[in-house]
Design a protein around this motif. Structure first.
Motif, PDB file in Angstrom:
ATOM      1  N   LYS A  28       0.835  -1.200   0.000  1.00 44.45           N
ATOM      2  CA  LYS A  28       0.000   0.000   0.000  1.00 44.45           C
ATOM      3  C   LYS A  28       0.868   1.247   0.000  1.00 44.45           C
ATOM      4  CE  LYS A  28      -3.625   2.326   2.694  1.00 44.45           C
ATOM      5  NZ  LYS A  28      -4.540   2.211   3.869  1.00 44.45           N
ATOM      6  N   PHE A  30       1.131   5.332   0.681  1.00 43.50           N
ATOM      7  CA  PHE A  30       0.451   6.360   1.461  1.00 43.50           C
ATOM      8  C   PHE A  30       1.158   7.696   1.274  1.00 43.50           C
ATOM      9  CE2 PHE A  30       3.413   4.190   4.403  1.00 43.50           C
ATOM     10  CZ  PHE A  30       4.193   5.256   4.839  1.00 43.50           C
ATOM     11  N   LYS A  31       0.433   8.768   1.540  1.00 42.06           N
ATOM     12  CA  LYS A  31       0.999  10.112   1.422  1.00 42.06           C
ATOM     13  C   LYS A  31       0.916  10.820   2.772  1.00 42.06           C
ATOM     14  CE  LYS A  31      -3.301  12.258  -0.290  1.00 42.06           C
ATOM     15  NZ  LYS A  31      -4.143  11.069  -0.073  1.00 42.06           N
ATOM     16  N   GLU A  32       1.666  11.898   2.889  1.00 40.19           N
ATOM     17  CA  GLU A  32       1.703  12.644   4.146  1.00 40.19           C
ATOM     18  C   GLU A  32       0.287  13.008   4.606  1.00 40.19           C
ATOM     19  OE1 GLU A  32       3.407  16.929   5.847  1.00 40.19           O
ATOM     20  OE2 GLU A  32       4.175  16.114   3.963  1.00 40.19           O
ATOM     21  N   ASP A  34      -2.082  10.926   5.631  1.00 40.11           N
ATOM     22  CA  ASP A  34      -3.057   9.832   5.552  1.00 40.11           C
ATOM     23  C   ASP A  34      -3.221   9.165   6.917  1.00 40.11           C
ATOM     24  OD1 ASP A  34      -3.461  10.229   2.884  1.00 40.11           O
ATOM     25  OD2 ASP A  34      -2.422   8.427   2.195  1.00 40.11           O
ATOM     26  N   LEU A  36      -3.825   5.922   8.628  1.00 41.53           N
ATOM     27  CA  LEU A  36      -3.715   4.507   8.275  1.00 41.53           C
ATOM     28  C   LEU A  36      -4.476   3.615   9.248  1.00 41.53           C
ATOM     29  CD1 LEU A  36       0.087   4.493   7.383  1.00 41.53           C
ATOM     30  CD2 LEU A  36      -1.851   4.855   5.864  1.00 41.53           C
ATOM     31  N   ASP A  38      -7.182   4.175  12.781  1.00 42.12           N
ATOM     32  CA  ASP A  38      -7.855   5.191  13.592  1.00 42.12           C
ATOM     33  C   ASP A  38      -8.377   4.582  14.887  1.00 42.12           C
ATOM     34  OD1 ASP A  38      -8.687   7.718  14.244  1.00 42.12           O
ATOM     35  OD2 ASP A  38      -9.969   7.984  12.493  1.00 42.12           O
ATOM     36  N   ILE A  95      -0.782   8.043  11.702  1.00 41.25           N
ATOM     37  CA  ILE A  95      -0.847   9.052  10.646  1.00 41.25           C
ATOM     38  C   ILE A  95       0.498   9.113   9.922  1.00 41.25           C
ATOM     39  CG2 ILE A  95      -1.191  11.499  10.122  1.00 41.25           C
ATOM     40  CD1 ILE A  95      -2.900  11.734  12.596  1.00 41.25           C
ATOM     41  N   LYS A  99       5.368  10.619   2.796  1.00 43.76           N
ATOM     42  CA  LYS A  99       4.905   9.578   1.871  1.00 43.76           C
ATOM     43  C   LYS A  99       5.774   8.327   1.983  1.00 43.76           C
ATOM     44  CE  LYS A  99       7.544  10.957  -2.239  1.00 43.76           C
ATOM     45  NZ  LYS A  99       7.454  11.343  -3.674  1.00 43.76           N
TER      46      LYS A  99
END
Length: 210
Positions: A28, A30-32, A34, A36, A38, A95, A99
């Motif tokens: 996967k 991901f970007k700054e 996001d 992942l 919660d 979080i 990235k």
């Protein structure tokens, strides 16, 4: 998938384990910023970080959240593993700090591999041990360090994780992570600048002394 795992975890896991992970895991991006994992999620997959960094926050039931630690390349989240084994809801929020890529392993393989592969057992136990040390350090920081010391330690950790002396964070974002007010952070940053430890630029904090 196999090549990525071999390059990043070949020194940690046996070849047979890497083969099994490659067969069941997903990769996967991901970007700054996001989210992942919660609060309240039932965690179905275990993350193995390939690149980037993820910050782990604990909910404060009075107000806001508290930064516990960062996950970096080659690591996983011990609290995620604990939730998986106990089949409990997540008590953390993960979080993306920047990235990157993460390998997600279905949780049902975790216990099987604990009995099957020594390298997986060592990885899990070392993850628990390292995270415990970091959480104890966070507790010590809250209990014994002044806010200016906590702030400087936070900036140095962010600098290390991002591989840069320049930190692109707003005063409000820092205040959120350290569970204080923006006014306090702004005042302390100015004091650190006057001491020659940092330089303040527009939307950037530059570490001068490390």
């Amino acid at each position: 998938m196999h090549t990525i795992l071999k390059e990043n975890y070949g020194f940690v896991f046996e070849d047979k384990l890497i083969d099994e992970i490659a067969q069941v895991a997903t990769l996967k991006d991901f970007k700054e910023g996001d989210v992942l994992i919660d609060f309240g999620d039932y965690i179905k997959k275990i993350p193995l970080l390939i690149s980037g960094a993820i910050k782990i926050l604990r909910e404060d039931f009075d107000e806001g959240e508290l930064l516990l630690y960062f996950i970096e390349k080659g690591e996983t989240c011990a609290m995620t593993m604990a939730c998986c084994l106990g089949e409990t809801k997540s008590e953390i929020r993960a979080i993306a700090e920047n990235k990157g890529k993460v390998v997600m392993i279905p949780v049902n393989f975790m216990e099987e591999w604990l009995g099957k592969y020594k390298s997986w057992r060592n990885f899990v136990f070392n993850s628990y041990n390292n995270r415990l040390k970091e959480m104890l350090s966070a507790i010590d920081s809250l209990a014994f360090l002044n806010m200016d010391e906590r702030l400087m330690n936070y900036l140095l950790e962010k600098s290390k994780i991002n591989g840069s002396k320049e930190i692109k964070s707003t005063h409000q974002e820092i205040a959120y992570d350290l569970h204080t007010s923006r006014v306090v952070i702004s005042r302390l940053l100015k004091a650190l600048e006057n001491q020659g430890q940092i330089k303040l630029h527009r939307a950037i904090i530059e570490i001068v002394k490390s």
